[in-house]
Motif scaffolding. Structure first.
Motif, PDB file in Angstrom:
ATOM      1  N   ILE A   6      -7.662  -1.648   6.570  1.00 24.99           N
ATOM      2  CA  ILE A   6      -8.051  -0.957   7.797  1.00 24.99           C
ATOM      3  C   ILE A   6      -9.305  -0.148   7.476  1.00 24.99           C
ATOM      4  CG2 ILE A   6      -7.367   0.637   9.611  1.00 24.99           C
ATOM      5  CD1 ILE A   6      -4.446   0.174   8.637  1.00 24.99           C
ATOM      6  N   ILE A   7     -10.369  -0.387   8.237  1.00 28.69           N
ATOM      7  CA  ILE A   7     -11.615   0.356   8.057  1.00 28.69           C
ATOM      8  C   ILE A   7     -11.798   1.242   9.278  1.00 28.69           C
ATOM      9  CG2 ILE A   7     -14.109   0.205   7.745  1.00 28.69           C
ATOM     10  CD1 ILE A   7     -13.648  -2.679   6.696  1.00 28.69           C
ATOM     11  N   ASN A   8     -11.830   2.559   9.034  1.00 29.23           N
ATOM     12  CA  ASN A   8     -11.942   3.498  10.142  1.00 29.23           C
ATOM     13  C   ASN A   8     -12.338   4.862   9.614  1.00 29.23           C
ATOM     14  OD1 ASN A   8     -10.897   5.484  12.240  1.00 29.23           O
ATOM     15  ND2 ASN A   8     -10.554   3.533  13.266  1.00 29.23           N
ATOM     16  N   GLU A   9     -13.154   5.586  10.368  1.00 26.57           N
ATOM     17  CA  GLU A   9     -13.577   6.927   9.978  1.00 26.57           C
ATOM     18  C   GLU A   9     -12.687   8.017  10.568  1.00 26.57           C
ATOM     19  OE1 GLU A   9     -16.021   4.573  10.871  1.00 26.57           O
ATOM     20  OE2 GLU A   9     -16.398   4.319   8.734  1.00 26.57           O
ATOM     21  N   LEU A  21       1.545  -0.477  10.661  1.00 27.33           N
ATOM     22  CA  LEU A  21       1.467  -1.736   9.915  1.00 27.33           C
ATOM     23  C   LEU A  21       2.391  -1.739   8.706  1.00 27.33           C
ATOM     24  CD1 LEU A  21      -2.370  -2.447  10.123  1.00 27.33           C
ATOM     25  CD2 LEU A  21      -0.536  -3.467  11.479  1.00 27.33           C
ATOM     26  N   GLU A  22       2.552  -0.595   8.074  1.00 28.42           N
ATOM     27  CA  GLU A  22       3.480  -0.476   6.945  1.00 28.42           C
ATOM     28  C   GLU A  22       4.909  -0.774   7.391  1.00 28.42           C
ATOM     29  OE1 GLU A  22       4.650  -0.194   3.186  1.00 28.42           O
ATOM     30  OE2 GLU A  22       2.563   0.247   3.687  1.00 28.42           O
ATOM     31  N   ILE A  23       5.279  -0.236   8.559  1.00 21.98           N
ATOM     32  CA  ILE A  23       6.629  -0.469   9.086  1.00 21.98           C
ATOM     33  C   ILE A  23       6.827  -1.942   9.434  1.00 21.98           C
ATOM     34  CG2 ILE A  23       8.140  -0.023  11.075  1.00 21.98           C
ATOM     35  CD1 ILE A  23       6.942   2.868  11.064  1.00 21.98           C
ATOM     36  N   LYS A  24       5.851  -2.539  10.097  1.00 24.55           N
ATOM     37  CA  LYS A  24       6.000  -3.906  10.597  1.00 24.55           C
ATOM     38  C   LYS A  24       5.699  -4.985   9.555  1.00 24.55           C
ATOM     39  CE  LYS A  24       7.266  -2.876  14.720  1.00 24.55           C
ATOM     40  NZ  LYS A  24       8.574  -3.275  15.219  1.00 24.55           N
ATOM     41  N   PHE A  25       4.746  -4.713   8.646  1.00 27.17           N
ATOM     42  CA  PHE A  25       4.310  -5.753   7.711  1.00 27.17           C
ATOM     43  C   PHE A  25       4.390  -5.334   6.243  1.00 27.17           C
ATOM     44  CE2 PHE A  25       1.808  -6.445  11.642  1.00 27.17           C
ATOM     45  CZ  PHE A  25       2.240  -7.729  11.950  1.00 27.17           C
ATOM     46  N   GLY A  26       4.850  -4.121   5.967  1.00 31.15           N
ATOM     47  CA  GLY A  26       4.838  -3.582   4.609  1.00 31.15           C
ATOM     48  C   GLY A  26       5.664  -4.354   3.605  1.00 31.15           C
ATOM     49  N   ASN A  27       6.655  -5.104   4.074  1.00 29.90           N
ATOM     50  CA  ASN A  27       7.462  -5.898   3.143  1.00 29.90           C
ATOM     51  C   ASN A  27       6.729  -7.157   2.681  1.00 29.90           C
ATOM     52  OD1 ASN A  27       7.615  -6.977   5.737  1.00 29.90           O
ATOM     53  ND2 ASN A  27       9.647  -7.863   5.390  1.00 29.90           N
ATOM     54  N   VAL A  28       5.637  -7.516   3.362  1.00 24.67           N
ATOM     55  CA  VAL A  28       4.882  -8.727   3.028  1.00 24.67           C
ATOM     56  C   VAL A  28       3.464  -8.398   2.557  1.00 24.67           C
ATOM     57  CG1 VAL A  28       4.037 -10.934   3.935  1.00 24.67           C
ATOM     58  CG2 VAL A  28       6.196 -10.002   4.766  1.00 24.67           C
ATOM     59  N   PHE A  29       2.874  -7.344   3.114  1.00 20.87           N
ATOM     60  CA  PHE A  29       1.479  -7.002   2.837  1.00 20.87           C
ATOM     61  C   PHE A  29       1.352  -5.568   2.339  1.00 20.87           C
ATOM     62  CE2 PHE A  29       1.252 -10.213   6.197  1.00 20.87           C
ATOM     63  CZ  PHE A  29       0.338 -11.104   5.649  1.00 20.87           C
ATOM     64  N   GLY A  30       0.424  -5.380   1.403  1.00 23.68           N
ATOM     65  CA  GLY A  30       0.020  -4.031   1.047  1.00 23.68           C
ATOM     66  C   GLY A  30      -0.987  -3.560   2.089  1.00 23.68           C
ATOM     67  N   ILE A  31      -0.947  -2.290   2.442  1.00 17.57           N
ATOM     68  CA  ILE A  31      -1.848  -1.738   3.451  1.00 17.57           C
ATOM     69  C   ILE A  31      -2.875  -0.856   2.733  1.00 17.57           C
ATOM     70  CG2 ILE A  31      -2.027  -0.431   5.596  1.00 17.57           C
ATOM     71  CD1 ILE A  31      -0.236  -2.986   5.787  1.00 17.57           C
ATOM     72  N   ILE A  32      -4.152  -1.179   2.924  1.00 21.56           N
ATOM     73  CA  ILE A  32      -5.244  -0.422   2.314  1.00 21.56           C
ATOM     74  C   ILE A  32      -6.022   0.265   3.424  1.00 21.56           C
ATOM     75  CG2 ILE A  32      -7.315  -0.538   0.878  1.00 21.56           C
ATOM     76  CD1 ILE A  32      -6.323  -3.272  -0.096  1.00 21.56           C
ATOM     77  N   LYS A  33      -6.382   1.528   3.218  1.00 24.05           N
ATOM     78  CA  LYS A  33      -7.163   2.289   4.200  1.00 24.05           C
ATOM     79  C   LYS A  33      -8.504   2.640   3.556  1.00 24.05           C
ATOM     80  CE  LYS A  33      -3.866   5.209   4.078  1.00 24.05           C
ATOM     81  NZ  LYS A  33      -2.978   6.363   4.208  1.00 24.05           N
ATOM     82  N   ARG A  34      -9.583   2.449   4.323  1.00 24.74           N
ATOM     83  CA  ARG A  34     -10.918   2.777   3.814  1.00 24.74           C
ATOM     84  C   ARG A  34     -11.794   3.336   4.925  1.00 24.74           C
ATOM     85  NH1 ARG A  34      -9.319   1.949  -0.664  1.00 24.74           N
ATOM     86  NH2 ARG A  34     -10.280   0.780  -2.328  1.00 24.74           N
ATOM     87  N   ASP A  35     -12.616   4.275   4.556  1.00 29.37           N
ATOM     88  CA  ASP A  35     -13.721   4.727   5.383  1.00 29.37           C
ATOM     89  C   ASP A  35     -14.847   3.724   5.135  1.00 29.37           C
ATOM     90  OD1 ASP A  35     -16.297   6.189   5.857  1.00 29.37           O
ATOM     91  OD2 ASP A  35     -14.900   7.795   6.398  1.00 29.37           O
ATOM     92  N   SER A  36     -15.656   3.433   6.140  1.00 27.39           N
ATOM     93  CA  SER A  36     -16.715   2.432   5.956  1.00 27.39           C
ATOM     94  C   SER A  36     -17.696   2.834   4.855  1.00 27.39           C
ATOM     95  CB  SER A  36     -17.467   2.179   7.266  1.00 27.39           C
ATOM     96  OG  SER A  36     -18.143   3.342   7.680  1.00 27.39           O
TER      97      SER A  36
END
Length: 136
Positions: A6-9, A21-36
């Motif tokens: 997820i790219i967002n400021e 996304l962690e709740i819905k997809f966290g068992n399959v995907f790692g969730i990464i957060k980044r500022d642009s």
């Protein structure tokens, strides 16, 4: 484990979307957060399965997204308003979502993009594009 980036400021939106996304997809995907601004430091070996971005505010972000798309990432732009999408390279994206769409619809769309390679255009965005096309 594959990842969703997820790219967002905006910290509050970034945190809220990442928790969803962690709740819905966290068992399959790692969730990464980044500022642009942090994309320059992104690990070149990591190719996220999905990238969600709210706006492409600079050339570095556009270049990063283009590179990731060539490497196999699916990219979704999530905008507050449909008319904020008009300046983007449309071929780059697998989905055009509106932030205030129902959460269940958003999750369904993201799941279909991930699992079935679908392309999704929110009706408000489609209406905006159609108006632009017919006004020429």
């Amino acid at each position: 484990m594959e990842e969703i980036l997820i790219i967002n400021e905006r910290t509050s939106f970034l945190e809220g979307l990442s928790k969803l996304l962690e709740i819905k997809f966290g068992n399959v995907f790692g969730i990464i957060k980044r500022d642009s601004k942090d994309l320059k430091n992104f690990n070149d070996d990591t190719i996220p399965k999905l990238i969600i971005v709210d706006e492409v505010s600079n050339e570095d972000t556009e270049h990063f997204l283009s590179d990731m798309r060539k490497r196999g990432s699916k990219i979704v732009v999530m905008s507050l308003e449909a008319n904020e999408i008009h300046h983007l390279d449309l071929d780059l994206y697998n989905g055009f979502l509106i932030k205030n769409m129902p959460t269940s619809d958003m999750i369904h769309v993201i799941r279909n993009i991930l699992e079935y390679n679908e392309v999704y255009v929110h009706p408000d965005v489609g209406h905006f594009f159609l108006k632009k096309l017919t006004s020429k």
